[in-house]
Scaffold this motif. Structure first.
Motif, PDB file in Angstrom:
ATOM      1  N   GLN A 312       0.813  -1.222   0.000  1.00 50.37           N
ATOM      2  CA  GLN A 312       0.000   0.000   0.000  1.00 50.37           C
ATOM      3  C   GLN A 312       0.847   1.274   0.000  1.00 50.37           C
ATOM      4  O   GLN A 312       0.358   2.334  -0.377  1.00 50.37           O
ATOM      5  N   PHE A 313       2.110   1.173   0.423  1.00 50.55           N
ATOM      6  CA  PHE A 313       2.976   2.352   0.476  1.00 50.55           C
ATOM      7  C   PHE A 313       4.405   1.953   0.137  1.00 50.55           C
ATOM      8  O   PHE A 313       4.841   0.831   0.423  1.00 50.55           O
ATOM      9  N   ALA A 314       5.116   2.902  -0.463  1.00 50.19           N
ATOM     10  CA  ALA A 314       6.546   2.744  -0.741  1.00 50.19           C
ATOM     11  C   ALA A 314       7.276   3.944  -0.152  1.00 50.19           C
ATOM     12  O   ALA A 314       6.790   5.083  -0.232  1.00 50.19           O
ATOM     13  N   PHE A 315       8.450   3.696   0.427  1.00 51.10           N
ATOM     14  CA  PHE A 315       9.249   4.743   1.057  1.00 51.10           C
ATOM     15  C   PHE A 315      10.640   4.760   0.442  1.00 51.10           C
ATOM     16  O   PHE A 315      11.254   3.708   0.236  1.00 51.10           O
ATOM     17  N   ASP A 316      11.121   5.963   0.157  1.00 48.27           N
ATOM     18  CA  ASP A 316      12.471   6.168  -0.364  1.00 48.27           C
ATOM     19  C   ASP A 316      13.364   6.554   0.811  1.00 48.27           C
ATOM     20  O   ASP A 316      13.351   7.700   1.276  1.00 48.27           O
ATOM     21  N   LEU A 317      14.111   5.590   1.328  1.00 45.66           N
ATOM     22  CA  LEU A 317      14.920   5.839   2.519  1.00 45.66           C
ATOM     23  C   LEU A 317      16.082   6.773   2.230  1.00 45.66           C
ATOM     24  O   LEU A 317      16.601   7.424   3.140  1.00 45.66           O
ATOM     25  N   GLY A 318      16.499   6.868   0.969  1.00 46.62           N
ATOM     26  CA  GLY A 318      17.526   7.829   0.611  1.00 46.62           C
ATOM     27  C   GLY A 318      17.040   9.253   0.794  1.00 46.62           C
ATOM     28  O   GLY A 318      17.761  10.113   1.319  1.00 46.62           O
ATOM     29  N   GLN A 319      15.814   9.530   0.388  1.00 45.52           N
ATOM     30  CA  GLN A 319      15.263  10.874   0.570  1.00 45.52           C
ATOM     31  C   GLN A 319      15.011  11.203   2.031  1.00 45.52           C
ATOM     32  O   GLN A 319      14.868  12.376   2.398  1.00 45.52           O
ATOM     33  N   LEU A 320      14.945  10.188   2.876  1.00 50.24           N
ATOM     34  CA  LEU A 320      14.769  10.404   4.302  1.00 50.24           C
ATOM     35  C   LEU A 320      16.107  10.531   5.033  1.00 50.24           C
ATOM     36  O   LEU A 320      16.148  10.578   6.262  1.00 50.24           O
ATOM     37  N   GLY A 321      17.194  10.582   4.278  1.00 52.13           N
ATOM     38  CA  GLY A 321      18.503  10.759   4.889  1.00 52.13           C
ATOM     39  C   GLY A 321      19.108   9.496   5.414  1.00 52.13           C
ATOM     40  O   GLY A 321      20.081   9.533   6.175  1.00 52.13           O
TER      41      GLY A 321
END
Length: 442
Positions: A312-321
């Protein structure tokens, strides 16, 4: 002499209870069965292979309405402004933008956000505003037997698909057809209509252990508390208090998992244990992907689940530092997928990501993690145990009776309340919180 208080369980509820009890002057011993603190919201150590990533045991989202959690972080020296990326509530899909709340007073922000949602027809926007006005006028209350699907049956399909269903599964970890409408309305009230910024998304910039477990452990040790690891085998009543594996305490806060709490109270409080042991659970699966040189359109992107696409969701951990090129896909309410196996779930999520998102290099699966008992199934009219188990024995956990689903804020609030209630019952009132002023207790 200080009141001796044991906290059994070192998740977020137990940490909140321990910090609050120390702040109120108690001599605290915290017991945690796992090698590290944090419970279901903690970081895992990096693997033995060079290049292995240190991952969280699942992706968590906080929101601006988590006032007690944010205050507790600050109390133990963790700065939410540095550790969390704050962004307005925004449900962005790969193919279109849907609801996005602008800054400002909550009711006005919601009105502006809905009216400005070009992905929905004008009539659909007005129907959502009419429905939300009705919820407000009824005090965000409904028939306790209603599901979220019942509550929203008259809303347009696009609104349900784009907004209601993803918010429901994200907040309650229970599909709309099974989820409690009353609990869902309380979440909407607190998140969307409490105050400016209450609906903001707070995404971790570091591993979950850095948000609370690690700084809370350091704070507790600095202020004279004891932290022990290893499973508690027995909790027993004594003539003058309680014994935890034979060690005497005046008070106990039981902040362990539901299964452990039911086990430890089976003989002490059979009725309470039976309620705690009767819960059904909902799992969450997190799939970590690596794709060198890739980036998502935003730090968090909503996805549409289907019979073949689980996330249901995808997260970009690079953009989160965190780790550039590292991504997480979240499958909430994952029971049907767990039944197919983690390998099949991971591959289905990777294939979904390949179809729905743009990649510079083909993503590979780094790890698939599951929390099979991530939360209780938040269904209508659910019987939940009370915080008070017996005199001097209080429970803390996100599963206790109350208006909230299983969230970090619910866990923290229950821990704070349990510590205060236990000390009030002791007959020896603890000093005011000012007794702990940053210096180690002696």
């Amino acid at each position: 002499m200080s009141v001796r208080l044991a906290v059994v369980g070192g998740g977020w509820a137990g940490l909140a209870a321990a910090v609050e009890a120390v702040s109120l002057g108690a001599a605290v011993t915290l017991f945690e069965m796992a090698p590290t603190l944090g419970g279901r919201a903690r970081s895992l150590p990096a693997g033995p292979t060079p290049g292995d990533h240190a991952l969280d045991n699942g992706q968590h989202i906080l929101i601006g309405a988590y006032a007690d959690t944010l205050a507790l972080m600050r109390r133990v020296g963790a700065n939410p402004d540095e550790l969390l990326l704050r962004m307005p509530l925004r449900l962005r899909y790969p193919d279109r933008e849907t609801l996005r709340l602008p800054p400002g007073p909550p009711a006005l922000a919601f009105l502006r956000g809905v009216l400005g949602c070009g992905a929905w027809a004008w009539g659909d926007r007005l129907r959502l505003l009419v429905a939300s006005t009705g919820w407000t006028m009824r005090g965000f209350r409904c028939d306790p037997a209603s599901t979220v699907a019942d509550l929203c049956a008259d809303l347009p399909r696009d609104v349900r698909d784009d907004l209601i269903d993803p918010l429901c599964v994200a907040a309650l970890n229970t599909p709309a057809a099974q989820a409690s409408a009353q609990v869902f309305l309380r979440v909407l009230k607190d998140a969307l209509f409490t105050g400016p910024g209450s609906a903001d998304l707070l995404l971790p910039r570091q591993g979950l252990s850095a948000l609370l477990p690690d700084p809370a452990r350091a704070w507790l040790l600095q202020h004279g508390a004891t932290v022990r690891t290893g499973r508690v085998q027995q909790l027993a009543a004594t003539g003058r208090g309680w014994a935890v594996d034979g060690e005497a305490f005046d008070l106990v806060v039981l902040a362990s998992s539901l299964g452990e709490a039911a086990r430890l109270t089976r003989d002490l409080a059979p009725a309470w244990s039976a309620v705690a042991g009767a819960f059904e659970f909902q799992p969450i699966v997190t799939i970590y992907l690596e794709s060198v040189g890739s980036a998502l359109p935003a730090p968090m992107v909503a996805l549409r689940e289907s019979a073949t696409e689980p996330a249901q969701f995808a997260f970009d951990l690079g953009q989160l530092g965190q780790q550039p090129g590292l991504f997480s896909l979240v499958v909430s309410g994952a029971g049907p997928w767990i039944a197919q196996g983690l390998d099949a779930t991971g591959e289905a999520a990777r294939a979904q990501a390949m179809r729905r998102l743009a990649w510079a290099t083909p993503p590979r699966i780094v790890r698939v993690l599951s929390e099979k008992r991530a939360t209780f199934a938040c269904t209508p009219n659910l019987a939940r145990p009370q915080a008070s188990i017996a005199p001097g024995l209080m429970a803390a956990g996100d599963y206790l009776a109350g208006p909230y689903p299983a969230t970090l804020e619910g866990a923290v609030r229950s821990g704070l309340a349990a510590a205060r209630s236990a000390l009030q019952q002791s007959g020896r009132p603890a000093p005011h919180r000012g007794a702990v002023d940053g210096q180690k207790r002696r």
